[in-house]
Design a protein around this motif. Sequence first.
Motif, PDB file in Angstrom:
ATOM      1  N   LEU A 171     -14.612 -46.133  26.019  1.00 17.88           N
ATOM      2  CA  LEU A 171     -13.983 -46.622  24.795  1.00 17.88           C
ATOM      3  C   LEU A 171     -14.768 -47.746  24.120  1.00 17.88           C
ATOM      4  N   LYS A 172     -15.634 -48.422  24.864  1.00 21.41           N
ATOM      5  CA  LYS A 172     -16.351 -49.575  24.304  1.00 21.41           C
ATOM      6  C   LYS A 172     -17.092 -49.262  23.009  1.00 21.41           C
ATOM      7  N   PRO A 173     -17.890 -48.192  22.932  1.00 19.92           N
ATOM      8  CA  PRO A 173     -18.605 -47.927  21.670  1.00 19.92           C
ATOM      9  C   PRO A 173     -17.660 -47.675  20.495  1.00 19.92           C
ATOM     10  N   LEU A 174     -16.536 -47.006  20.742  1.00 17.18           N
ATOM     11  CA  LEU A 174     -15.566 -46.757  19.670  1.00 17.18           C
ATOM     12  C   LEU A 174     -14.948 -48.065  19.196  1.00 17.18           C
ATOM     13  N   GLU A 175     -14.633 -48.946  20.129  1.00 15.42           N
ATOM     14  CA  GLU A 175     -14.058 -50.243  19.769  1.00 15.42           C
ATOM     15  C   GLU A 175     -15.063 -51.117  19.022  1.00 15.42           C
ATOM     16  N   ALA A 176     -16.337 -50.985  19.381  1.00 14.66           N
ATOM     17  CA  ALA A 176     -17.370 -51.819  18.752  1.00 14.66           C
ATOM     18  C   ALA A 176     -17.774 -51.315  17.380  1.00 14.66           C
ATOM     19  N   ASP A 177     -17.506 -50.056  17.080  1.00 18.70           N
ATOM     20  CA  ASP A 177     -17.910 -49.461  15.802  1.00 18.70           C
ATOM     21  C   ASP A 177     -16.916 -49.855  14.710  1.00 18.70           C
ATOM     22  N   THR A 178     -17.394 -50.601  13.737  1.00 21.84           N
ATOM     23  CA  THR A 178     -16.517 -51.064  12.654  1.00 21.84           C
ATOM     24  C   THR A 178     -16.550 -50.148  11.435  1.00 21.84           C
ATOM     25  N   THR A 179     -17.461 -49.173  11.426  1.00 24.91           N
ATOM     26  CA  THR A 179     -17.590 -48.284  10.267  1.00 24.91           C
ATOM     27  C   THR A 179     -16.621 -47.108  10.321  1.00 24.91           C
ATOM     28  N   GLY A 180     -16.176 -46.771  11.528  1.00 27.51           N
ATOM     29  CA  GLY A 180     -15.341 -45.585  11.693  1.00 27.51           C
ATOM     30  C   GLY A 180     -16.134 -44.292  11.725  1.00 27.51           C
ATOM     31  N   GLU A 181     -17.473 -44.381  11.608  1.00 19.51           N
ATOM     32  CA  GLU A 181     -18.299 -43.169  11.613  1.00 19.51           C
ATOM     33  C   GLU A 181     -18.432 -42.575  13.014  1.00 19.51           C
ATOM     34  N   LEU A 182     -18.361 -43.432  14.037  1.00 15.20           N
ATOM     35  CA  LEU A 182     -18.387 -42.921  15.405  1.00 15.20           C
ATOM     36  C   LEU A 182     -16.983 -42.420  15.727  1.00 15.20           C
ATOM     37  N   VAL A 183     -16.850 -41.099  15.827  1.00 18.44           N
ATOM     38  CA  VAL A 183     -15.512 -40.517  15.980  1.00 18.44           C
ATOM     39  C   VAL A 183     -15.226 -40.057  17.406  1.00 18.44           C
ATOM     40  N   ALA A 184     -16.267 -39.941  18.239  1.00 20.61           N
ATOM     41  CA  ALA A 184     -16.043 -39.467  19.602  1.00 20.61           C
ATOM     42  C   ALA A 184     -17.161 -39.942  20.523  1.00 20.61           C
ATOM     43  N   THR A 185     -16.807 -40.103  21.790  1.00 21.98           N
ATOM     44  CA  THR A 185     -17.793 -40.413  22.823  1.00 21.98           C
ATOM     45  C   THR A 185     -17.666 -39.392  23.939  1.00 21.98           C
ATOM     46  N   SER A 186     -18.773 -39.157  24.641  1.00 20.76           N
ATOM     47  CA  SER A 186     -18.840 -38.133  25.678  1.00 20.76           C
ATOM     48  C   SER A 186     -19.320 -38.757  26.984  1.00 20.76           C
ATOM     49  N   SER A 187     -18.704 -38.366  28.086  1.00 13.87           N
ATOM     50  CA  SER A 187     -18.972 -38.959  29.393  1.00 13.87           C
ATOM     51  C   SER A 187     -20.261 -38.430  30.021  1.00 13.87           C
ATOM     52  N   LYS A 188     -20.708 -39.142  31.042  1.00 12.33           N
ATOM     53  CA  LYS A 188     -21.727 -38.618  31.942  1.00 12.33           C
ATOM     54  C   LYS A 188     -20.998 -37.931  33.093  1.00 12.33           C
ATOM     55  N   ILE A 189     -21.227 -36.631  33.239  1.00 16.36           N
ATOM     56  CA  ILE A 189     -20.524 -35.852  34.263  1.00 16.36           C
ATOM     57  C   ILE A 189     -21.531 -35.383  35.304  1.00 16.36           C
ATOM     58  N   VAL A 190     -21.277 -35.740  36.552  1.00 15.32           N
ATOM     59  CA  VAL A 190     -22.093 -35.244  37.665  1.00 15.32           C
ATOM     60  C   VAL A 190     -21.192 -34.410  38.568  1.00 15.32           C
ATOM     61  N   PHE A 191     -21.804 -33.478  39.286  1.00 18.73           N
ATOM     62  CA  PHE A 191     -21.022 -32.642  40.183  1.00 18.73           C
ATOM     63  C   PHE A 191     -20.478 -33.474  41.334  1.00 18.73           C
ATOM     64  N   MET A 192     -19.313 -33.029  41.843  1.00 17.31           N
ATOM     65  CA  MET A 192     -18.581 -33.827  42.826  1.00 17.31           C
ATOM     66  C   MET A 192     -19.345 -34.092  44.128  1.00 17.31           C
ATOM     67  N   PRO A 193     -19.847 -33.082  44.844  1.00 17.63           N
ATOM     68  CA  PRO A 193     -20.546 -33.402  46.090  1.00 17.63           C
ATOM     69  C   PRO A 193     -21.969 -33.842  45.814  1.00 17.63           C
ATOM     70  N   ARG A 194     -22.630 -34.282  46.847  1.00 19.88           N
ATOM     71  CA  ARG A 194     -24.071 -34.469  46.762  1.00 19.88           C
ATOM     72  C   ARG A 194     -24.727 -33.213  47.312  1.00 19.88           C
ATOM     73  N   PHE A 195     -25.971 -32.989  46.948  1.00 16.81           N
ATOM     74  CA  PHE A 195     -26.631 -31.721  47.240  1.00 16.81           C
ATOM     75  C   PHE A 195     -27.950 -31.946  47.969  1.00 16.81           C
ATOM     76  N   VAL A 196     -28.361 -30.911  48.716  1.00 20.61           N
ATOM     77  CA  VAL A 196     -29.735 -30.855  49.227  1.00 20.61           C
ATOM     78  C   VAL A 196     -30.453 -29.743  48.478  1.00 20.61           C
ATOM     79  N   GLN A 197     -31.736 -29.941  48.273  1.00 20.71           N
ATOM     80  CA  GLN A 197     -32.548 -28.937  47.597  1.00 20.71           C
ATOM     81  C   GLN A 197     -33.121 -27.955  48.631  1.00 20.71           C
ATOM     82  N   VAL A 198     -32.916 -26.660  48.366  1.00 18.89           N
ATOM     83  CA  VAL A 198     -33.477 -25.617  49.226  1.00 18.89           C
ATOM     84  C   VAL A 198     -34.414 -24.767  48.372  1.00 18.89           C
ATOM     85  N   GLU A 199     -35.695 -24.834  48.655  1.00 16.92           N
ATOM     86  CA  GLU A 199     -36.672 -24.039  47.918  1.00 16.92           C
ATOM     87  C   GLU A 199     -36.704 -22.604  48.445  1.00 16.92           C
ATOM     88  N   VAL A 200     -36.853 -21.665  47.516  1.00 14.21           N
ATOM     89  CA  VAL A 200     -36.933 -20.247  47.856  1.00 14.21           C
ATOM     90  C   VAL A 200     -38.299 -19.740  47.397  1.00 14.21           C
TER      91      VAL A 200
END
Length: 469
Positions: A118-147
């Motif tokens: 919400l911080k960027p929306l609250e800081a924007d005084t022009t009203g031009e910023l209408v939406a913000t989008s999260s950083k989404i990472v997958f729930m578990p951690r992963f190991v890399q398996v090369e094929v």
Amino acid sequence: MTAPPVPSTPEHAATDAIATVIIVNYNGAHMLPGCLDGLAAQTMPAGSFRTVVVDNASADPSRDLITEGYPEVELLTSYVNRGFAGGNNVALRRTRTKYSVLLNNDAIPEPTWLENLLKPLEADTTGELVATSSKIVFMPRFVQVEVKTEAFLPGGLDPRELGARIYQVWVDGKDVTNKVLFEKATFGPEGHQHEQYRWSFPEGVLMVPMPRHADDREEHEVLITTMTRPHIPVTFSTARSTVTVVSTSDAGKPIDAVLAVMADEPRFDVVNNVGGIVFVDGSGADRGFQEVDHGQYEVAEEVFAACGNGIAMRTESARRIGFFDERYFMYYEDIDLSWRLRAQGGRIEYVPDAVLRHLHSASSTPWSPRWLFHVERNRLYTLTKDATGPRAVRGVGRFVGTTAKMALRMAVSTVRTRRRPALGQLKVRVKIMGSYSHQLPGLLVTRRQLRRSAVVGREELENWLVTSR
């Protein structure tokens, strides 16, 4: 007949809260506690946001779970499944807070998620910023398996370079196939429902999930059921372990490759979404999808679209465009919403320190007939409503043409081989064309309305479209 949702409580309309967090739920009782507990742990001051769950006619104990375990959460009940679009609209139409925030029931927010979103929306005084989008990472951690294996060309009408078949992946005796991230290692699933497989690339990287609460110092066993061509080896390797298997039989039977994941094996966070992108054919995609998170997306920046999971938007900006288009039901409704917000002159910003952890494939099954139907049909909806005329005509025309060619190839194959081909994909495409044709008159009406109300032209917005990730 659709029964109305449970009426909102008085606090929904009159409160000191600045944001309403909306969660659409369908048979998600097993996931809701993690999501709701994550919201309860937010660093936002008490009373500064509200939580509303819209239950889409769940048959599991979801409603009892909320009323008994989370009395502070407002529950709205729909007696039919309205999908993601319609379910969110139930709550959005009742929301009177400055901001509306959407959260999937299979996502867990980190404690500072909402405050930072919400911080960027609250800081924007022009009203031009209408939406913000999260950083989404997958729930578990992963190991890399090369094929790695020898490439071959299947011939005929299939131009792909193929490696080995991968049937299943197990970790410590548990089937995790649906949780593996295959994007960098294989083509899409093939075969029958009970014997699905994926063709690997000659070289690629599987991301295999580790147990969610496992200590990184623990060792684990990864078992991959594969099938190679006779006498052609395939090698699977992590940073600390390697195994090579080869079929010595000409009968083509699956074999198991077993890898030991060592205690010191590197584990990685993997990106799910850092804002939405749209390709020139109208296909939507997650920016950064299945990339190992090395900190490459730690700078806030403007993006074309926000992901529906973890979007915060100015409620009145979304209300002016009518919220979600309920014809979509699920998938692409966030792309369409973002496109329409931008057509009104709005900006959308990705916020890297607003972090969600998302359970992969917890609420839907990628590449299933239902998934394919909604994804492809809704892509055509979006092109028809939002794109320039030539782009929309090309996109829809290409889909129709491809479907016709597929039907012709199957007919010719049936005559030549006297065997009935697999019709699953063709049936889905025909169903898509029927649904799209039914909605086309209404979509064209909406298209004209959007053109008349637009502040930014379609040609200018299409400068955001990309040819690759």
